[in-house]
Scaffold this motif. Structure first.
Motif, mmCIF file in Angstrom:
data_model
loop_
_atom_site.group_PDB
_atom_site.id
_atom_site.type_symbol
_atom_site.label_atom_id
_atom_site.label_comp_id
_atom_site.label_asym_id
_atom_site.label_seq_id
_atom_site.Cartn_x
_atom_site.Cartn_y
_atom_site.Cartn_z
ATOM 1 N N PHE A 171 -1.913 -5.461 -1.013
ATOM 2 C CA PHE A 171 -2.092 -4.245 -0.415
ATOM 3 C C PHE A 171 -1.157 -3.096 -0.666
ATOM 4 O O PHE A 171 -1.668 -2.032 -1.147
ATOM 5 C CB PHE A 171 -2.024 -4.502 0.971
ATOM 6 N N VAL A 194 -6.608 -9.287 7.361
ATOM 7 C CA VAL A 194 -6.352 -7.723 7.645
ATOM 8 C C VAL A 194 -5.922 -7.139 6.421
ATOM 9 O O VAL A 194 -6.210 -5.975 6.076
ATOM 10 C CB VAL A 194 -5.242 -7.801 8.925
ATOM 11 N N GLY A 246 -8.173 -6.773 3.655
ATOM 12 C CA GLY A 246 -9.254 -5.795 4.249
ATOM 13 C C GLY A 246 -8.705 -4.293 3.984
ATOM 14 O O GLY A 246 -9.295 -3.146 3.734
ATOM 15 N N ALA A 247 -7.439 -4.165 4.398
ATOM 16 C CA ALA A 247 -6.944 -2.886 4.240
ATOM 17 C C ALA A 247 -6.587 -2.391 2.632
ATOM 18 O O ALA A 247 -6.779 -1.170 2.328
ATOM 19 C CB ALA A 247 -5.185 -2.954 4.801
ATOM 20 N N TRP A 300 -8.655 -3.372 0.253
ATOM 21 C CA TRP A 300 -9.933 -2.926 0.066
ATOM 22 C C TRP A 300 -10.407 -1.659 0.550
ATOM 23 O O TRP A 300 -10.853 -0.668 -0.307
ATOM 24 C CB TRP A 300 -10.979 -3.907 0.736
ATOM 25 N N ALA A 301 -10.083 -1.411 1.741
ATOM 26 C CA ALA A 301 -10.200 0.036 2.196
ATOM 27 C C ALA A 301 -9.556 1.193 1.492
ATOM 28 O O ALA A 301 -10.164 2.087 1.226
ATOM 29 C CB ALA A 301 -9.938 -0.004 3.654
ATOM 30 N N ASN A 302 -8.413 0.815 1.054
ATOM 31 C CA ASN A 302 -7.693 2.008 0.533
ATOM 32 C C ASN A 302 -8.303 1.966 -1.089
ATOM 33 O O ASN A 302 -8.132 3.101 -1.475
ATOM 34 C CB ASN A 302 -6.018 1.439 0.517
ATOM 35 N N LEU A 336 -10.948 1.004 -2.424
ATOM 36 C CA LEU A 336 -12.242 1.461 -3.056
ATOM 37 C C LEU A 336 -12.590 2.890 -3.009
ATOM 38 O O LEU A 336 -13.487 3.399 -3.781
ATOM 39 C CB LEU A 336 -13.304 0.748 -1.824
ATOM 40 N N THR A 337 -11.701 3.898 -2.374
ATOM 41 C CA THR A 337 -12.007 5.114 -2.411
ATOM 42 C C THR A 337 -10.747 5.794 -3.294
ATOM 43 O O THR A 337 -10.502 7.186 -2.934
ATOM 44 C CB THR A 337 -12.368 5.899 -1.011
#
Lengths: 375, 277
Positions: B189, B261, B264-265, B267-269, B271-272
């Protein structure tokens, strides 16, 4: 990348909106996962308050016990196995089939000390020492040990000591997944350091699941023992069978497994018939090394220690504790922990160790009485 | 994608250097123990270390206890910290993503290659320490002339049969892999947050050190079950009789939570994220 140029509303792009949705999803999952233990704790408890908890010693069980003491006792020579459970966290696994067949493991990081009771004898196994000990015969006197601090054992001892003390009901509590009704024991004696003992027990089997001892003047318990897991099925025979002696591990047979047992066998001593107004209780057969004075939660134990060990114990207690006035020719020191207080009295001939949940003022009177009894 | 990452993992000399260093530590300890025969006092020093002098076959467990607290998480944090940030700072992340490669798939491939690395490193430590253990601390020879490991004493004093020992060691490997996946998720992450591989590795180590300190602090009791390192040593419970599953289950659970978690974080960060360099 072209989508990023399409502005949606005020300065937000499709991309940032997607990003926000992803972050919201991650946060949601994180919150959900974090909420699981909180929800389990807050789950409402429905259990009737019990007027009387029938503590039976015939109920088989197995479980995982955690005890935590805040007494802060220094490590005393030969007594670390007594002081450690009172001053820190102890994790235990326990299996209990009957009073004559049980096992308690004290778990440490990379080590384990087990105690087996079989109908024939007791066995103790220490992985660190690689030593198996068979303890034969009755032990008229022994040091307290971690196995005495599981909720059922501790509560059995506390209740046997608490005649005529006030009992009130307490709100039920979830202990190891069981809705356990509670009761509070308030000792009547002014000399004890115990303000109250709180006990929660399983409503179906009457087995104590949690016990908390709060000292006078304290707002939170100084000693807590509780089951983190409990099963009411009888443990299997394999688990209660001690390891067999074999090549590669040490094996001894003894009748006196600890220092108190050794003292008891070697040197019979005469202790006064009463101290500071407290009569000595009827001696147990075979017990000569120690005397128990007083009753219930205001009782204390007096032991006469042999020379070298007595000197070491005195040195340690006077280093960490405070001096107590004593008649000329003798010295006395006291460690007060709020709950359990330790007194050591030394005169040229002998060293006495006094311990009990009794007020320091009482122990000071005991110090004077012991020193005078000797001269 | 996964094959590419794995090929990259095993083509790089650093994989072997790190595994070699991990294997060297138990070897050095074993040589000192075997020559001096001074075991650490019981209950102190590394777990199982005082027992291996009489029990050579237990040395893999002692070796795990040696590399697990510091060495293994450091190497996992360094590799995972390097996973994305390293590509970014070397300027290869751009080209990697220009090839039609999904970013989520890239993250998963990176994580899988980290898991494979941990498996590889632990297996290397297990094999070398087992050989070290039976050569330096002895093994009994059966009548057939085949060197068999002696019966191993469990923490509870009962003997563990060789087959039981193999099963318990496999359980240990699986548990340590799960524990290290948690570390990898933290570092991975951070690796998507910064372009500095060193910064990501340091950040992950900072989290671990903080957690280790809080685990030993009685005052932090309330948050202890949630700390990533709280149950790291729970694999020792495989060597109790019967096996104590309580902490093992909880340890695996908490690592899974960290994985879900933080991955996921990441991934969320990621991807964009604008990949500029």
């Amino acid at each position: 990348m072209t989508v990023a140029l399409l502005h949606v509303g005020t300065g937000r792009t499709v991309v940032t909106a997607q990003g926000l949705r992803r972050w919201a999803l991650v946060l949601g999952v994180a919150l959900l996962l974090a909420a699981i233990p909180v929800a389990i704790n807050l789950w409402p408890v429905h259990a009737k308050a019990l007027d009387r908890i029938s503590f039976s010693s015939s109920q088989p069980y197995s479980g995982y016990v955690q005890s935590a003491g805040l007494l802060g006792l220094p490590a005393l020579p030969n007594l670390t196995q007594v002081t450690a459970p009172l001053s820190g966290t102890t994790e235990m696994r326990t299996w209990y089939a009957s009073p004559r067949s049980w096992r308690v493991d004290v778990l440490g990081e990379g080590t384990e000390r087990d105690l087996y009771q079989t109908p024939e004898a007791q066995y103790s196994w220490d992985f660190g020492d690689n030593q198996l000990i068979r303890i034969e015969g009755d032990q008229p006197v022994r040091l307290p040990r971690a196995a005495d601090l599981t909720p059922p054992e501790l509560v059995r001892w506390l209740l046997s000591a608490a005649e005529g003390d006030k009992v009130t009901g307490l709100a039920a509590k979830r202990v190891a997944g069981v809705d356990a009704p509670g009761l509070r024991l308030t000792p009547a004696s002014p000399d004890t350091t115990v303000a109250h003992v709180d006990i929660w027990a399983d409503p179906r089997h009457g087995l104590p699941l949690q016990a908390e001892i709060t000292a006078k003047g304290g707002t939170r318990p100084v000693f807590v023992t509780r089951f983190l897991e409990i099963h009411f099925a009888a443990p299997g025979a394999a688990v209660l069978t001690p390891p067999a002696p074999r090549a590669g591990i040490g094996y001894t047979v003894t009748e006196a497994p600890d220092i108190l047992g050794v003292i008891n066998r070697r040197r019979p001593v005469s202790l006064p018939s009463s101290l500071a107004g407290y009569p000595r209780r009827d001696a147990v057969r075979g017990l000569s090394a120690a005397g128990v004075y007083g009753t219930g939660l205001s009782s204390f134990v007096v032991t006469a220690l042999p020379g070298r060990f007595g000197a070491a114990a005195f040195g340690q207690i006077s280093t960490y504790g405070q001096d107590v006035p004593a008649p000329s020719g003798s010295q006395a020191a006291l460690i007060a922990t709020g709950l359990l207080n330790l007194l050591v009295v030394r005169d040229p001939g002998r060293t006495y160790l006094v311990a009990g949940p009794v007020a320091p003022t009482l122990l000071e009177r005991v110090a004077t009485a012991l020193a005078e009894a000797q001269t | 994608m996964i094959r590419v990452e794995l090929a990259k993992l095993f083509r790089r000399p650093r994989t072997y250097v790190i595994a070699g260093l991990l294997c060297a530590l138990p070897l050095i300890v074993a040589i000192f123990l075997a020559t001096t025969r001074i075991p650490p006092p019981p209950g102190q020093g590394g777990a199982f270390l005082s027992a291996v002098l009489s029990n050579g076959a237990l040395y893999p467990a002692a070796a795990m206890a040696l590399v697990l607290p510091v060495f293994l998480p450091v190497s996992v944090a360094v590799l995972a910290g390097d996973a994305v940030a390293g590509e970014a700072s070397a300027g290869t992340l751009r080209y990697l993503l220009v090839r039609p490669v999904g970013r989520s798939r890239l993250l998963v491939a990176k994580l899988i290659s980290l898991v494979v690395f941990v498996l590889f490193a632990i297996s290397a430590v297990l094999v070398t320490s087992y050989l070290t253990g039976i050569t330096l601390f002895g093994a009994s020879t059966s009548s057939a002339g085949v060197a068999l490991p002696p019966d191993v004493t469990s923490l509870s004093g009962v003997t563990i049969s060789p087959a039981g020992l193999v099963l318990r060691l496999l359980g240990t490997v699986a548990y340590i892999v799960i524990s290290m996946v948690g570390v990898a998720a933290i570092a991975l992450f951070l690796s998507t947050v910064t372009d500095s591989a060193l910064g990501a590795a340091m950040g992950a180590l900072a989290v671990l050190v903080t957690s280790q300190v809080l685990v030993t602090l009685d005052a932090a009791q309330a948050i202890r079950p949630y700390l990533p390192t709280r149950y790291w040593l729970a694999w020792i419970d495989f060597f109790r009789e019967p096996v104590l599953w309580r902490d093992i289950e909880r340890g695996a659970g908490i690592q899974l939570v960290y994985l879900v978690v933080l991955l996921g974080a990441a991934w969320a960060n990621f991807l964009t994220k604008d990949v500029a360099n």
